[in-house]
Design an enzyme around this catalytic site. Structure first.
Site, mmCIF file in Angstrom:
data_model
loop_
_atom_site.group_PDB
_atom_site.id
_atom_site.type_symbol
_atom_site.label_atom_id
_atom_site.label_comp_id
_atom_site.label_asym_id
_atom_site.label_seq_id
_atom_site.Cartn_x
_atom_site.Cartn_y
_atom_site.Cartn_z
ATOM 1 N N GLN A 152 0.991 -1.137 0.022
ATOM 2 C CA GLN A 152 -0.032 0.021 0.067
ATOM 3 C C GLN A 152 0.866 1.360 0.033
ATOM 4 O O GLN A 152 0.373 2.464 -0.249
ATOM 5 C CB GLN A 152 -0.891 0.070 1.147
ATOM 6 N N ARG B 276 -5.616 7.232 16.583
ATOM 7 C CA ARG B 276 -7.078 7.171 16.021
ATOM 8 C C ARG B 276 -8.242 6.638 17.048
ATOM 9 O O ARG B 276 -9.153 7.029 17.173
ATOM 10 C CB ARG B 276 -6.913 6.572 14.760
ATOM 11 N N PHE C 195 -8.239 1.582 11.547
ATOM 12 C CA PHE C 195 -6.951 2.042 12.226
ATOM 13 C C PHE C 195 -7.203 2.450 13.629
ATOM 14 O O PHE C 195 -6.817 3.588 14.053
ATOM 15 C CB PHE C 195 -6.596 3.204 11.183
ATOM 16 N N GLU D 1 -13.040 3.399 4.892
ATOM 17 C CA GLU D 1 -13.197 2.910 6.147
ATOM 18 C C GLU D 1 -14.532 2.956 6.971
ATOM 19 O O GLU D 1 -14.838 2.016 7.716
ATOM 20 C CB GLU D 1 -12.143 3.420 7.019
HETATM 21 MO MO1 MOS Z 1 -5.743 1.639 6.155
HETATM 22 S S1 MOS Z 1 -6.262 0.792 7.818
HETATM 23 O O1 MOS Z 1 -5.514 3.347 6.992
HETATM 24 O O2 MOS Z 1 -4.226 0.934 5.797
#
Ligand code: MOS
Length: 766
Positions: free
Chosen positions: A191, A304, A338, A705
């Site tokens: 990512q 978070r 997160f 999310e």
């Molecule tokens: Mo995502 S949990 O912000 O990679």
């Protein structure tokens, strides 16, 4: 518009790491992980393993040409263990062989002698022993100590959530190919191309301009490849650097499950105080985050949790403290939400505890305390939108009064099946909480045939970000989507990228794309203005045609592009975007960390089979604040997927580590994820089209999310159904609520043991 990847996905033509054709001479790696969770390495014997057929080299920390460190936030994570091991599966050696089979066979011949040390798996125990990753953080609003005396009711309790395996369909992996002059090209399922590049550079000692990380697409990530893709890429890079050969490593599913971290389990204490009108006056929470053996992203996840500790509610007095606790588990990491979901579960548990103690439905308290425009979040940001519109719309359009009546009737008529309903409001902040990370770049080229190439830092992992970025370019230029191609993400083309994470990828990279396209378009319009001798403001590109004051001309897009080229006007642009308005002061724990908030309300209805403890979700009904969705198909897909993943976390996905720190749920036979049969029978999604200003791309709010957290309602719906069967059940706030736990709760204090009940059940003629 359809997801642009849908056709190649269905035809099997989409290119994932394992679809990249192999370069001749490619070698294959496999990591040897520690068999023990904590200890001191006395001896590592690789001689036998080296003699195995096909084995080319076995790397240990001694072979590292740079530094043995891949920690992102805190430098506490060696790539390969030196003298200490801190979790089972911690890489100690990297075997490189002619085939995967040879590499994995050699791993079995490695002998390691470790003096064991005490193993900690529980975050509270770690905190007791002062094993903290970073100092604790505390968010304060008002004064809780003073507020308790004003409360008519005060309730305390403990709430716990377990981890969650990412279970991306494509496991972790990387493929490093040596290039000229000691540089390396790495394909990685990451990512975060920049983080993968940086870790590979640290370990090899190469500079960032010598190491290119390219990502075509990922087969899912969910946060699991935000930081944890780096180790495998660094191992392959190191091996390829030393051997001057291409080296690839795709992890086996079981290697992946054992060696990588997961969603952080949390154990938390809460105390909630309400006045006689059921307004929440004070809320105190202490979070113990199970960080695992290294920091990874834990400090950011912890933050978070605090940001979302009051979810959608306005509470005037808050004290929330969070500890990141070092245990001997694989370093836990980012996972959709997160840390936010973990924080929200605790406030929802506190409200449920209050409601159950006061003999009312939790929704009464929830609704009374929804935040309003102008309310202050515990971190100092002032709400410019609010939770109520989604909640009230959900109540109205889904006719909750009737739903409740139906459930009541059902429960009255059925003794062995009970239904439960729960509301789950969600308020999620959009932006990386680390302000610095909220930047992105886009590189746009218009070719002389009128086609357009867009490269950004966004990584496509199934979430549809490339489709959205393509829409941005097509819309700004007003050309057919087919004229635009989104190129792979590469650190040589777009540098210093932030990870594709925090739901912010389409916003950040989409706006950068918009800026780049707009700059080129302005130059094109200037060319047209000069050629046509018309004022720029009167010229417009619409559907690939040029209009002057709304009147068609004989100029089309392609002619315009060619005219600009002939005039030596640049048809390329590299644009940089940094989210405005956001800031945060970590010393004061106050600021304006989020570009905007996403709101929504979910209603979840479950039916429990009170003989078996099994359950089915009848429906999830949602009103979600899309802002102004730029792609409804993709956004609905994200919401449906998020809900099912959230329900999985809350009800069936059970990670089990034993006391020795060994993962017992290490394969799909012992770790249950939602399948098509566990998907709710109905998922209704209604949109709240909020046109208030937000900083989203085209005002289309981030959607990655927030929907996961509707799934938290599944836990509370189950609780309500159990209570309908066994009103005296004392159910701990401990997720996931697996069928085993449901069954235990159904028969708790009823004088019937599960065993007796099972026998009775077996005697029932079918
Ligand atoms: Mo995502 S949990 O912000 O990679």
């Amino acid at each position: 518009m359809k997801n642009i990847d849908s056709i190649t996905h269905i035809k099997g033509e989409s290119v994932y790491l394992d679809d990249i054709p192999l370069v001749k001479g490619t070698l294959f790696g496999a990591a040897f992980g520690s068999p023990i969770a904590h200890g001191v390495i006395r001896n590592l014997d690789i001689d036998d393993a080296l003699q195995q057929p096909g084995v080319v080299k076995i790397l240990t920390y001694k072979d590292i040409t740079g530094i043995n460190q891949i920690g992102g936030i805190v430098p506490d994570e060696p790539l390969l263990a030196e003298h200490h091991v801190h979790f089972i599966g911690m890489p100690v050696a990297f075997v490189v062989a002619e085939t995967y089979d040879a590499a994995r066979a050699a791993i079995k011949k490695i002998k390691i002698d470790i003096d064991p040390l005490p193993v900690i798996t529980d975050p509270r125990e770690a905190k007791e022993k002062n094993e903290l990753i970073v100092p604790p953080r505390t968010f304060v609003l008002g004064d809780v100590d003073e507020a308790w005396s004003k409360c008519s009711y005060v309730f305390e309790g403990i709430a716990e959530t377990n981890g969650q395996e990412h279970l991306y369909i494509e496991t972790q992996g990387a493929y490093a190919i040596p290039q000229e002059n000691a540089s390396i090209k790495i394909y990685s399922s990451t990512q975060s191309p920049r983080a993968t590049q940086q870790a590979s550079c640290k370990v090899t000692g190469l500079s960032m301009h010598q190491v290119e990380v390219e990502v075509i697409r990922l087969g899912g990530a969910f946060g699991g490849k935000e930081d944890q893709a780096n180790a495998w890429a660094a191992m392959c890079a190191l091996a390829s650097h030393l051997l001057k050969k291409p080296v690839k490593y795709s992890l086996h599913r079981m290697e992946d499950m054992v060696m990588t971290g997961k969603r952080h389990p949390y154990s938390s204490d809460f105390k909630i105080g309400l006045d006689s009108d059921l307004k929440i006056v004070a809320y105190e929470a202490t979070f113990y985050q199970n960080a695992g053996a290294a920091a990874d992203l834990s400090p950011a996840v912890l933050e978070r949790t605090l940001f979302h500790c009051t979810n959608s509610y306005y509470i005037p007095n808050v004290n929330a403290k969070a500890y990141s606790c070092r245990t001997h588990l694989p370093p836990n990491t980012a996972f959709r939400g997160f840390g936010g979901p973990q924080g929200m579960f605790v406030i929802e548990a506190a409200i449920a505890k209050a409601a159950e103690s006061l003999g009312m439905d939790a929704s009464v308290i929830q609704k009374k305390n929804l935040n309003q425009t102008g309310d202050e979040f515990p971190y100092g940001q002032i709400a410019v939108s609010e939770a109520k519109p989604c909640w009230e719309r959900a109540e109205r359009i889904y006719d909750v009064a009737t739903l409740r009546k139906e459930i009541e009737n059902f429960n009255a008529e059925n003794s062995l099946y009970k239904k439960g309903l729960a509301f789950m409001p969600v308020c999620f902040g959009i932006s990386f909480t680390n302000t610095m990370m909220n930047q992105a770049r886009a590189l746009v080229h218009v070719y002389t045939d009128g086609s357009v190439s867009v490269t950004t830092g966004a990584v496509e992992m199934g979430q549809g970000v490339n489709t959205k970025i393509l829409q941005v370019a097509a819309q700004v230029f007003s050309i057919q989507p087919g004229k635009v191609r989104i190129q792979s993400t590469s650190t040589h083309k777009i540098a210093n990228t932030s990870p594709s994470a925090a739901s912010s990828t389409a916003d950040l990279n989409g706006i950068a794309t918009m800026m780049a396209c707009t700059a080129i378009k302005e130059r094109l319009l200037k060319v047209a203005s000069e050629a046509l001798n018309e004022d720029v403001s009167s010229i417009e590109i619409k559907n690939e045609k040029l209009y002057v004051n709304g009147v068609d001309t004989d100029w089309d897009w392609q002619r315009l592009v060619m005219a600009a080229f002939l005039k030596r006007v640049s048809l390329s642009e590299h644009a940089h975007y940094a989210t405005p308005e956001i800031h945060y002061d970590k010393l004061k724990e106050k600021g304006h960390p989020f570009a905007y908030h996403v709101y929504g309300t979910g209603i979840i209805i479950v039916t429990v089979d009170c003989l078996r403890g099994t359950y089915e979700f009848d429906a999830v009904k949602v009103v979600h604040d899309f802002g102004c969705s730029m792609n409804t198909a993709i956004d609905l897909g994200q919401i449906e997927g998020g809900i099912v993943q959230g329900i999985g976390w809350m009800t069936m996905e059970e990670i089990v580590y034993d006391k020795e720190g060994k993962l017992r749920s290490n394969s799909l036979s012992t770790y249950k994820v939602p399948d098509i049969y566990s998907v709710p029978k109905i998922i209704d999604i209604d949109s709240l089209e909020s046109n208030t200003d937000n900083l989203a791309i085209f005002r289309s709010k981030a959607v990655g999310e927030p929907p996961l957290m509707y799934g938290i309602g599944a836990y509370f719906a189950l609780r309500n159904a159990i209570k309908a069967f066994n009103p005296s059940a004392q159910i701990s706030f401990s997720a996931p609520m697996t069928p085993e736990k449901v069954l235990l709760s159904l028969y708790q204090k009823k004088g019937i043991s599960i065993h007796e009940q099972t026998i009775k059940y077996m005697a029932i003629p079918s």
